[in-house]
Design a protein around this motif. Sequence first.
Motif, PDB file in Angstrom:
ATOM      1  N   GLY A   1     -37.633  42.912  48.568  1.00  0.00           N
ATOM      2  CA  GLY A   1     -37.674  41.453  48.628  1.00  0.00           C
ATOM      3  C   GLY A   1     -36.303  40.831  48.522  1.00  0.00           C
ATOM      4  N   LEU A   2     -35.315  41.602  48.062  1.00  0.00           N
ATOM      5  CA  LEU A   2     -33.945  41.074  47.988  1.00  0.00           C
ATOM      6  C   LEU A   2     -33.160  41.538  49.217  1.00  0.00           C
ATOM      7  N   GLY A   3     -32.173  40.766  49.562  1.00  0.00           N
ATOM      8  CA  GLY A   3     -31.303  41.165  50.668  1.00  0.00           C
ATOM      9  C   GLY A   3     -31.902  40.959  52.045  1.00  0.00           C
ATOM     10  N   GLY A   4     -32.970  40.211  52.117  1.00  0.00           N
ATOM     11  CA  GLY A   4     -33.607  39.977  53.411  1.00  0.00           C
ATOM     12  C   GLY A   4     -32.640  39.350  54.398  1.00  0.00           C
ATOM     13  N   GLY A   5     -32.656  39.838  55.616  1.00  0.00           N
ATOM     14  CA  GLY A   5     -31.791  39.272  56.639  1.00  0.00           C
ATOM     15  C   GLY A   5     -30.423  39.908  56.701  1.00  0.00           C
TER      16      GLY A   5
ATOM     17  N   ALA B   1     -13.622  31.273  45.254  1.00  0.00           N
ATOM     18  CA  ALA B   1     -14.824  32.022  44.868  1.00  0.00           C
ATOM     19  C   ALA B   1     -14.650  33.498  45.201  1.00  0.00           C
ATOM     20  N   PRO B   2     -14.908  34.370  44.246  1.00  0.00           N
ATOM     21  CA  PRO B   2     -14.847  35.805  44.559  1.00  0.00           C
ATOM     22  C   PRO B   2     -16.054  36.228  45.409  1.00  0.00           C
ATOM     23  N   ILE B   3     -15.957  37.411  45.992  1.00  0.00           N
ATOM     24  CA  ILE B   3     -17.102  37.990  46.711  1.00  0.00           C
ATOM     25  C   ILE B   3     -18.249  38.099  45.712  1.00  0.00           C
ATOM     26  N   ALA B   4     -19.427  37.631  46.128  1.00  0.00           N
ATOM     27  CA  ALA B   4     -20.561  37.539  45.196  1.00  0.00           C
ATOM     28  C   ALA B   4     -21.320  38.860  45.127  1.00  0.00           C
ATOM     29  N   TRP B   5     -20.611  39.935  44.751  1.00  0.00           N
ATOM     30  CA  TRP B   5     -21.292  41.220  44.577  1.00  0.00           C
ATOM     31  C   TRP B   5     -22.372  41.097  43.501  1.00  0.00           C
ATOM     32  N   ARG B   6     -23.424  41.808  43.678  1.00  0.00           N
ATOM     33  CA  ARG B   6     -24.488  41.836  42.675  1.00  0.00           C
ATOM     34  C   ARG B   6     -24.059  42.704  41.489  1.00  0.00           C
ATOM     35  N   ALA B   7     -24.408  42.286  40.288  1.00  0.00           N
ATOM     36  CA  ALA B   7     -24.137  43.084  39.093  1.00  0.00           C
ATOM     37  C   ALA B   7     -25.212  44.160  38.951  1.00  0.00           C
ATOM     38  N   GLN B   8     -24.788  45.337  38.517  1.00  0.00           N
ATOM     39  CA  GLN B   8     -25.775  46.409  38.317  1.00  0.00           C
ATOM     40  C   GLN B   8     -26.838  45.998  37.303  1.00  0.00           C
ATOM     41  N   ASN B   9     -26.385  45.252  36.305  1.00  0.00           N
ATOM     42  CA  ASN B   9     -27.267  44.883  35.197  1.00  0.00           C
ATOM     43  C   ASN B   9     -27.870  43.494  35.365  1.00  0.00           C
ATOM     44  N   GLY B  10     -27.827  42.952  36.572  1.00  0.00           N
ATOM     45  CA  GLY B  10     -28.300  41.586  36.774  1.00  0.00           C
ATOM     46  C   GLY B  10     -29.761  41.484  37.164  1.00  0.00           C
ATOM     47  N   GLY B  11     -30.450  42.608  37.181  1.00  0.00           N
ATOM     48  CA  GLY B  11     -31.878  42.583  37.501  1.00  0.00           C
ATOM     49  C   GLY B  11     -32.198  42.809  38.964  1.00  0.00           C
ATOM     50  N   ASP B  12     -31.164  42.998  39.798  1.00  0.00           N
ATOM     51  CA  ASP B  12     -31.402  43.136  41.236  1.00  0.00           C
ATOM     52  C   ASP B  12     -31.690  44.576  41.657  1.00  0.00           C
ATOM     53  N   TYR B  13     -31.438  45.524  40.771  1.00  0.00           N
ATOM     54  CA  TYR B  13     -31.602  46.946  41.125  1.00  0.00           C
ATOM     55  C   TYR B  13     -32.706  47.577  40.281  1.00  0.00           C
TER      56      TYR B  13
ATOM     57  N   GLY C   1     -31.479  50.636  28.838  1.00  0.00           N
ATOM     58  CA  GLY C   1     -31.129  50.648  30.267  1.00  0.00           C
ATOM     59  C   GLY C   1     -30.032  51.605  30.604  1.00  0.00           C
ATOM     60  N   GLN C   2     -29.049  51.120  31.323  1.00  0.00           N
ATOM     61  CA  GLN C   2     -28.095  51.990  31.987  1.00  0.00           C
ATOM     62  C   GLN C   2     -27.224  52.802  31.034  1.00  0.00           C
ATOM     63  N   ALA C   3     -26.682  53.867  31.590  1.00  0.00           N
ATOM     64  CA  ALA C   3     -25.857  54.788  30.810  1.00  0.00           C
ATOM     65  C   ALA C   3     -24.491  54.187  30.500  1.00  0.00           C
ATOM     66  N   SER C   4     -23.925  53.475  31.437  1.00  0.00           N
ATOM     67  CA  SER C   4     -22.611  52.889  31.188  1.00  0.00           C
ATOM     68  C   SER C   4     -22.512  51.566  31.932  1.00  0.00           C
ATOM     69  N   LEU C   5     -21.555  50.752  31.491  1.00  0.00           N
ATOM     70  CA  LEU C   5     -21.360  49.441  32.100  1.00  0.00           C
ATOM     71  C   LEU C   5     -20.536  49.595  33.375  1.00  0.00           C
ATOM     72  N   ARG C   6     -21.040  49.084  34.466  1.00  0.00           N
ATOM     73  CA  ARG C   6     -20.294  49.170  35.716  1.00  0.00           C
ATOM     74  C   ARG C   6     -20.853  48.160  36.703  1.00  0.00           C
TER      75      ARG C   6
END
Lengths: 260, 260
Positions: A247-251, A226-238, A134-139
């Motif tokens: 299909g994600l982020g609807g609304g 609770a911190p802001i629930a930012w999506r992780a790059q490596n979490g499968g959402d991108y 997968g990705q080139a670097s962790l971020r």
Amino acid sequence: MKTVLVITCHPDTRSLTGALRDHTVVTLTRLGHAVEQSDLHAMRWKATVDHDDFPAEEPAARLQPGAASRRATLGGTLTPDVQVEQAKLLRADAIVLHFPLWWFAMPAMLKGWFDRVFSNGFGYGIMPAAGTPGQASLRYGEGRLAGKRALICVTTGGLPSHFSERGINGPLESLLFPLTHGTLWYAGIDVLPLHGIFGTNRLKPDEFTPVARAWDTRLAGLFSDAPIAWRAQNGGDYDDGLCLREGLGGGTTGFDLHRR
Amino acid sequence: MKTVLVITCHPDTRSLTGALRDHTVVTLTRLGHAVEQSDLHAMRWKATVDHDDFPAEEPAARLQPGAASRRATLGGTLTPDVQVEQAKLLRADAIVLHFPLWWFAMPAMLKGWFDRVFSNGFGYGIMPAAGTPGQASLRYGEGRLAGKRALICVTTGGLPSHFSERGINGPLESLLFPLTHGTLWYAGIDVLPLHGIFGTNRLKPDEFTPVARAWDTRLAGLFSDAPIAWRAQNGGDYDDGLCLREGLGGGTTGFDLHRR
């Protein structure tokens, strides 16, 4: 006991920012935390990335800041001022930032703290373990600073309505997205919702106490809110182009797409 | 003939940013314009606002940057480096900005150019004529720099998809809203759509020519292309709380609300 690094950027400590910082140190200490500080003006922090930052580079060689930063980070040749700040960050469980909003962003000196301290191989460019696909670097949620927390206290002369959803300045959360998402979360740090203090030009001395009390509530929640629930790059959402999958982020729209 | 101020921020002129700047000067000259320059690293631009910026203030007095900036601007006691930049701005019909995107924003040195040069009474805090009802000061489309134009050329190693509407970094236009809307338009300057150059880490030497050609098209339109249609604060679109009036901005959200 947790360790908290308090980073402050204002040219005069007798300012509201300075008073809040002093209050923060007292409150965190009372809460049982160890406090470290970076008062950028007191330190005369060098804001600018230039050749002097990379003493191990050939003086006449073309400076490519990202590549030079990586060599200096991995080779241990970053300048002492940057190394000191990185060591503070590594010791810290959380950071608290105090600054005034200038031109809808951080003052240059604080921007320059991130430009220099979040070096390639420290704040970004962290490579995954060998063999990881997968990705080139962790971020964006991963990296060397993952697991730490950040809480931002920002002051502005503008009024809340000016920064509301339809306010002329734009929402504070959106204006500071390059910091909260693009810098702190990029480096792996969990970011708490912003704490904005508005209308500071009109603040009277006897109004400091309620302002400080409200801020105390935020400090008390530093390790529990609770911190802001930012999506992780490596979490499968991108997808492979790092676009949010269909299909994600609807609304939602805009930067909010990147919240779970 | 128009006069164009080209402002560049990169620590090495042998960079892509430096090459683009050189190209800009050639192209603008060929187009018949007079070119002035501010190469911030060559000038060793001081990025930080501090006591040294206000030599007419009492050294021991508390520094309130906004108030001190106003006194210095109106009293003619700004430091010479700032006065030189303000004179360049007043002579210019347009400014062109060249910088790399660092942490999704301007490098600190360039942010510090705005923090210091756009002083209170010059870049903001311009009072309306006596007897004018309404707002406290002229901003967002009005001010001392109104009628000038700005064109921004920003480079990034990220790819276009990362900065697309659903890209993980957020759209470039939104990330730079604090500059395009909150700084330039705030000061009255018409801002042209951004020119982003992506994937610069992978750019090969023989790819410079098409990159420069595309940029030339933008330079050729500097005085004829339509600027971003930001709403003016005083144009009747905002209520007394500076919120966009109900019924306006239908179908859009976020920063786009502030486009006509």
